[in-house]
Structures are given as structure tokens and as C-alpha cells.
Scaffold this active site. Structure first.
Site, mmCIF file in Angstrom:
data_model
loop_
_atom_site.group_PDB
_atom_site.id
_atom_site.type_symbol
_atom_site.label_atom_id
_atom_site.label_comp_id
_atom_site.label_asym_id
_atom_site.label_seq_id
_atom_site.Cartn_x
_atom_site.Cartn_y
_atom_site.Cartn_z
ATOM 1 N N LYS A 99 -14.180 -3.114 14.750
ATOM 2 C CA LYS A 99 -14.465 -2.857 13.328
ATOM 3 C C LYS A 99 -13.365 -1.992 12.725
ATOM 4 C CE LYS A 99 -17.327 1.025 14.781
ATOM 5 N NZ LYS A 99 -18.698 1.484 15.028
ATOM 6 N N TYR B 129 5.068 21.600 -2.587
ATOM 7 C CA TYR B 129 4.122 21.956 -3.652
ATOM 8 C C TYR B 129 3.424 23.270 -3.326
ATOM 9 C CZ TYR B 129 4.510 17.224 -5.506
ATOM 10 O OH TYR B 129 4.969 16.063 -6.042
#
Ligand SMILES: *Cc1c(COP(=O)(O)O)cnc(C)c1O
Length: 358
Positions: free
Chosen positions: A35, A255
Site C-alpha cells: 500500500k 529562513y
């Protein structure tokens, strides 16, 4: 030039891990759980490498259909079952087996008119309290499945463990006892164990083990590694240095400018960021493997890149590879730095990461 960032998937590691699981669970069939795009390793890649699996486990019908479209002939099981009545016809058309864990799914099976019966794995809630029929309703629901003409006989039986990744937690033994007591004497196959059950709780292996994370060479248990179980990492997540720069003590990077160098150094800028699925919350010190050693992330991870402290005497060059996790840097270690589990790291890679089979 190879694309970057890229997830290099090792066919031989996947096949080795499958063989290893057969050694660990010699009496059981192995269902390879693929999955979530094969836990980020590429759904069809993984299925094609694992032709020797006894079947594949999926979470959604769309995943199973992709395997059938890709020519996969093996047994397929939907671990959460179907959510719409029409999907039952697709199960018959494409020969897909299903879990039934809720009355609503049983109602659909009783209402629909199918051209052939579907193979059903009835899920019992033995204590996890997420999906499955509780012990009090089990007999009644089982009887309804058995008389339903759309359900192939025998009905198979399954449960799922809440705490199998904690080798000292008594919950798993308690769940095993609930399941064994309810299903005693009934026909059909039984499956209980995920990877952690398979590795740590031999009594739970039963007819089928459902192995996901271990197939990819990753340990399900905090504090140990796939290699502790003889498993090999199947993914190397690789990008490259797109800048190497001299950096003065006291200067910030990135940042927020919240990290500052304590001494003169060289910074490497690696082309991977949260836009590729590398977590933005990776803290300072999270390791990256460059030219044979581990170097720490510094400053904030941004969308397309992150910074590492290479050291003042570093010889690394623009264009050199940077490995975010893989054979030389287990993803379990990276996950621990970031405060998550390896499952999340590998499944969260975005489509911008090229998945390459070796
Ligand atoms: C995902 C899943 C598995 C595989 O779990 P791992 O811990 O990755 O081995 C097994 N069974 C069910 C029902 C699942 O949903």
C-alpha cells in the site's frame, strides 16, 4: 546525468528481505504489503521485484487495480475492504479478495448480486479497537457471512495488533488469546501478524504473515535497525550538492536566520526539501551522508533545499552526492532525529522524487 533527488530502489535488497522473512516465518505464506505506493518505493516496482510473494496487501481498491493494470496476476487483498457497493463488482471482475470489518460491508454483500462469490477475510477486533468486529458480535456476523451467497467459503479470519512493536508489551499475547478463542475450530486461513508480529511474536505467524515495513529493510521497532534482523535497506534517497560556500563564524543561514556558525566553516546546500517530502521539522544535527561521512543539517529545511555544515577543511564539490537515508544511513536513525517513524519518512516522498529501480 541521473535525476535528483531520487529514490534508488534495490531489487536485490527487496528479494533478500523476502527470503529473510521466509526464514523467519518458515510455516507461513508471506503477503507483501505494498500500500501507499509500496511504502514510497513504487507500487509496480516492488510488485515486479517480488514475484515470489504469495500475495499482495493493499489499502485501497485503486491500488489493487493499478497492480492488475500492470499485469500482476498474484493474489491481492484489500486490507480495509470496499467502501461502495459498486466496488464489489470490481472485486469479482479483477479477482481481488477483501477484508470485511464492519456491518456496512456485510450489508453491501447481502444486497448486491454478483456473478461470482468474493473471497472474504473477516476482521476481528481483538483489542486494537480501530477496525473489526468485536468479540460480542462475532458469532452473529460470522453466521451471516457464511450463509451469504456472494461470499466464497470458507471465510478466512484476521486481526491486527496494536502493540506488536513493543517486545515486552503483554497486549499482543492478550490479543492472540482473544483471536484464538473466538476462531477455535473454524475453517479458513488465519492471519494476525504485521512485520513486528512476524519478527517478535513467533506464535502469531499463523497461515499468513502480512509484512510491510520489514520488506523494505526497515525495523518496525524503535531503537533497533533492519540490519539487526538480517534485513537490507531497499531505498537510498539521494540528492546532490548544488552549492558549497565559505561561511564565517557568527553568520546565519536560511529562513529565520536562527542558526549561526560558531566558527568559520563551509556550508553545503543540498537539493532536497519539504517539497520533496523531506520533513521541514528536521532539527539541527539531523545527519546527511556525504563523501563517506555524516554531516549535520543546520538552519531550517526549506521547500527545495537544506543546508549542511561540511566543516572548515571540507573538500566536497558542487555535484557530489548527498544521501538522506539508505544503506549508509539507516532511515530509522533519521526518523529518530526528526521525532517520527521511518514509515512516515518513506511514504511521504512527493512525486518530484524520481523512483529508480537499480
Ligand atoms: C499496513 C498493514 C500491515 C503491514 O504493517 P507493517 O508494520 O508495515 O508490516 C499489515 N496488516 C494490515 C492490516 C495493514 O494495514
Amino acid at each position: 546525468m541521473k535525476p535528483f533527488p531520487r529514490a534508488e530502489i534495490s531489487r536485490s535488497a527487496l528479494q533478500h528481505n523476502m527470503e529473510r522473512l521466509r526464514e523467519i516465518a518458515p510455516q507461513s505464506h508471506v503477503m507483501a504489503v505494498v500500500k501507499a505506493n509500496g511504502y514510497g518505493h513504487g507500487l509496480l516496482n516492488v510488485a515486479n521485484c517480488l514475484e515470489m510473494a504469495d500475495g499482495f496487501g493493499l489499502a485501497r481498491l485503486e491500488e489493487a487495480l493499478m497492480l492488475r493494470m500492470g499485469g500482476v496476476k498474484a493474489k491481492l487483498l484489500l486490507l480495509e475492504g470496499v467502501f461502495r457497493l459498486d466496488d464489489l463488482h470490481k472485486l469479482v471482475e479483477h479477482d481481488i479478495e477483501t477484508v470485511v470489518h464492519h456491518r456496512s460491508q456485510l450489508d453491501m454483500l447481502e444486497q448486491v448480486s454478483l456473478s461470482a462469490p468474493v473471497t472474504v477475510w473477516m476482521k476481528i477486533d481483538s483489542g486494537m479497537h480501530r477496525l473489526g468486529f468485536c468479540p460480542e458480535e462475532f458469532r452473529e456476523m460470522y453466521a451471516r457471512l457464511v450463509v451469504c451467497p456472494n461470499v466464497a467459503k470458507p471465510v478466512h479470519l484476521m486481526t491486527h495488533f496494536a502493540c506488536a512493536d513493543e517486545p515486552n508489551n503483554p497486549m499482543t499475547q492478550a490479543q492472540l488469546e482473544v483471536f484464538t478463542g473466538l476462531t477455535r475450530g473454524l475453517p479458513g486461513h488465519r492471519t494476525l501478524a504485521n512485520s513486528a508480529g512476524t519478527l517478535y511474536w513467533k506464535d502469531t505467524q499463523a497461515d499468513w504473515v502480512r509484512a510491510g515495513i520489514a520488506l523494505y529493510g526497515i525495523s518496525p521497532v524503535m531503537g533497533d535497525l533492519g540490519s539487526d534482523h538480517g534485513l537490507q535497506p531497499a531505498m537510498d534517497l539521494v540528492s546532490r550538492l548544488i552549492s558549497v560556500r565559505e561561511h564565517k563564524a557568527g553568520e546565519p543561514v536560511g529562513y529565520g536566520s536562527y542558526w549561526q556558525a560558531r566558527q568559520d566553516t563551509r556550508l553545503g546546500i543540498v537539493a532536497i526539501g519539504y517539497g520533496d517530502g523531506y520533513p521541514r521539522n528536521a532539527p539541527e544535527g539531523t545527519p546527511v551522508w556525504i563523501n563517506g561521512r555524516l554531516v549535520p543539517i543546520v538552519g531550517r529545511v526549506s521547500m527545495d533545499m537544506l543546508s549542511v555544515d561540511l566543516g572548515w577543511n571540507a573538500r566536497d564539490q558542487v555535484g557530489d552526492d548527498a544521501v538522506l537515508w539508505g544503506r549508509d544511513l539507516p532511515v530509522e536513525v533519521v526518523a529518530e532525529h526528526i521525532g517520527t517513524i521511518a514509515y512516515e519518512l518513506v511514504t511521504k516522498l512527493t512525486p518530484r522524487v524520481a523512483v529508480c529501480l537499480d
